[in-house]
Scaffold this motif. Structure first.
Motif, PDB file in Angstrom:
ATOM      1  N   ALA A 192       0.970  -1.381   0.198  1.00 30.73           N
ATOM      2  CA  ALA A 192       0.020   0.113  -0.166  1.00 30.73           C
ATOM      3  C   ALA A 192       0.862   1.363  -0.061  1.00 30.73           C
ATOM      4  O   ALA A 192       0.602   2.268   1.002  1.00 30.73           O
ATOM      5  CB  ALA A 192      -0.965   0.005   1.070  1.00 30.73           C
ATOM      6  N   TYR A 193       1.588   1.329  -0.885  1.00 29.56           N
ATOM      7  CA  TYR A 193       2.475   2.474  -1.271  1.00 29.56           C
ATOM      8  C   TYR A 193       2.482   2.694  -2.796  1.00 29.56           C
ATOM      9  O   TYR A 193       2.930   1.887  -3.626  1.00 29.56           O
ATOM     10  CB  TYR A 193       3.805   2.347  -0.597  1.00 29.56           C
ATOM     11  CG  TYR A 193       4.776   3.562  -0.417  1.00 29.56           C
ATOM     12  CD1 TYR A 193       4.853   4.557   0.601  1.00 29.56           C
ATOM     13  CD2 TYR A 193       5.482   3.717  -1.613  1.00 29.56           C
ATOM     14  CE1 TYR A 193       5.516   5.636   0.664  1.00 29.56           C
ATOM     15  CE2 TYR A 193       6.570   4.782  -1.601  1.00 29.56           C
ATOM     16  CZ  TYR A 193       6.528   5.819  -0.594  1.00 29.56           C
ATOM     17  OH  TYR A 193       7.045   6.941  -0.735  1.00 29.56           O
ATOM     18  N   SER A 194       2.247   4.129  -3.075  1.00 30.08           N
ATOM     19  CA  SER A 194       2.274   4.098  -4.463  1.00 30.08           C
ATOM     20  C   SER A 194       3.679   3.883  -5.137  1.00 30.08           C
ATOM     21  O   SER A 194       4.649   4.193  -4.805  1.00 30.08           O
ATOM     22  CB  SER A 194       2.235   5.894  -4.891  1.00 30.08           C
ATOM     23  OG  SER A 194       0.874   6.048  -4.377  1.00 30.08           O
ATOM     24  N   LEU A 195       3.520   2.912  -6.089  1.00 32.36           N
ATOM     25  CA  LEU A 195       4.592   2.176  -6.819  1.00 32.36           C
ATOM     26  C   LEU A 195       5.912   3.088  -7.283  1.00 32.36           C
ATOM     27  O   LEU A 195       5.894   3.732  -7.894  1.00 32.36           O
ATOM     28  CB  LEU A 195       4.173   1.684  -8.065  1.00 32.36           C
ATOM     29  CG  LEU A 195       5.263   1.025  -8.824  1.00 32.36           C
ATOM     30  CD1 LEU A 195       5.419  -0.745  -8.164  1.00 32.36           C
ATOM     31  CD2 LEU A 195       4.988   0.500 -10.139  1.00 32.36           C
ATOM     32  N   PRO A 196       6.869   2.782  -6.400  1.00 38.87           N
ATOM     33  CA  PRO A 196       8.286   3.449  -6.428  1.00 38.87           C
ATOM     34  C   PRO A 196       9.029   2.938  -7.889  1.00 38.87           C
ATOM     35  O   PRO A 196       8.991   1.447  -8.100  1.00 38.87           O
ATOM     36  CB  PRO A 196       9.105   3.196  -5.403  1.00 38.87           C
ATOM     37  CG  PRO A 196       8.286   2.430  -4.338  1.00 38.87           C
ATOM     38  CD  PRO A 196       7.184   1.879  -5.271  1.00 38.87           C
ATOM     39  N   PHE A 197       9.318   3.678  -8.679  1.00 36.62           N
ATOM     40  CA  PHE A 197       9.805   3.148 -10.110  1.00 36.62           C
ATOM     41  C   PHE A 197      11.128   2.256  -9.923  1.00 36.62           C
ATOM     42  O   PHE A 197      11.297   1.368 -10.620  1.00 36.62           O
ATOM     43  CB  PHE A 197      10.022   4.364 -11.147  1.00 36.62           C
ATOM     44  CG  PHE A 197       8.908   5.088 -11.370  1.00 36.62           C
ATOM     45  CD1 PHE A 197       7.618   4.582 -11.062  1.00 36.62           C
ATOM     46  CD2 PHE A 197       8.768   6.139 -12.149  1.00 36.62           C
ATOM     47  CE1 PHE A 197       6.524   5.190 -11.471  1.00 36.62           C
ATOM     48  CE2 PHE A 197       7.650   7.005 -12.561  1.00 36.62           C
ATOM     49  CZ  PHE A 197       6.581   6.513 -12.347  1.00 36.62           C
ATOM     50  N   ASP A 198      12.124   2.564  -8.675  1.00 39.38           N
ATOM     51  CA  ASP A 198      13.336   1.846  -8.658  1.00 39.38           C
ATOM     52  C   ASP A 198      12.921   0.449  -7.944  1.00 39.38           C
ATOM     53  O   ASP A 198      13.966  -0.177  -7.632  1.00 39.38           O
ATOM     54  CB  ASP A 198      14.121   2.716  -7.894  1.00 39.38           C
ATOM     55  CG  ASP A 198      13.628   2.957  -6.379  1.00 39.38           C
ATOM     56  OD1 ASP A 198      12.484   2.895  -6.157  1.00 39.38           O
ATOM     57  OD2 ASP A 198      14.366   3.175  -5.667  1.00 39.38           O
TER      58      ASP A 198
END
Length: 203
Positions: free
Chosen positions: A85-91
């Motif tokens: 539940a955390y907006s997708l980190p690109f890395d």
């Protein structure tokens, strides 16, 4: 510590009434069952296997985490159906992919078209698909795409129409209750958030 007084504890220390925790968790499980909804308890505060077992009624399924370290910890101990539940980190797309390919069900949050593009660039192996929840901002102002903006509906449609990606749900957080004073204010924010979410789902 059994048989010793609280004064013998080395502070700071967490003291838990396990019987009360079990009663509260069971009451929540039963309430959600009666309402016909699936309880998905959050692990971020306690981060323990013992409490996770209590909160899931021993099923070890259907949990929420805030970090990939938490997701990996629970996955390594037999938990499944995990929502990150955390907006997708690109890395961290590759780490999310690894969990998606390993578990029966690993789910991520998106709140921006660029995040969807990242998933398109990393198709999952074995015919698996990404399971995605759309993160809505219903007045909290911290994260998510604003529920009233046309772009929110456009993003939901784009997720649903993308091969290898399934729109699983909509996620909203009532963090704007933190400044509330009293139960009535908290309930008003919760009701408003519920209304905004349901209205968006209808659209």
């Amino acid at each position: 510590m059994e048989g010793e007084s609280f004064s013998a504890l080395c502070t700071p220390a967490l003291v838990v009434d396990v019987d009360k925790v079990k009663r509260n968790a069971q009451r929540m499980i039963e309430r959600c069952h009666k309402l016909g909804v699936q309880l998905r308890p959050h692990m971020k505060t306690h981060k323990t296997l013992e409490c996770a077992d209590i909160m899931t009624g021993g099923s070890r399924r259907c949990i929420v985490v805030s970090t990939l370290a938490e997701a990996s910890f629970y996955a390594e101990h037999g938990f499944d159906d995990i929502l990150y539940a955390y907006s997708l980190p690109f890395d961290k797309v590759e780490r999310c992919a690894a969990l998606s390919e390993r578990l029966d069900l690993f789910q991520v949050l998106l709140d921006h078209p660029d995040a969807l593009d990242q998933l398109k660039k990393r198709p999952l192996s074995g015919g698996r698909q990404w399971y995605v929840w759309l993160k809505l901002d219903c007045g909290n102002g911290r994260a998510g795409i604003l529920h009233s903006e046309p772009e929110a509906l456009q993003l939901a449609q784009a997720i649903a129409e993308t091969d290898g990606v399934e729109l699983t749900g909509v996620y909203a957080h009532c963090g704007n209750t933190y400044n509330c004073r009293g139960v009535e204010q908290i309930q008003a924010v919760a009701q408003e958030t519920s209304n905004f979410t349901l209205q968006f789902m209808e659209r």
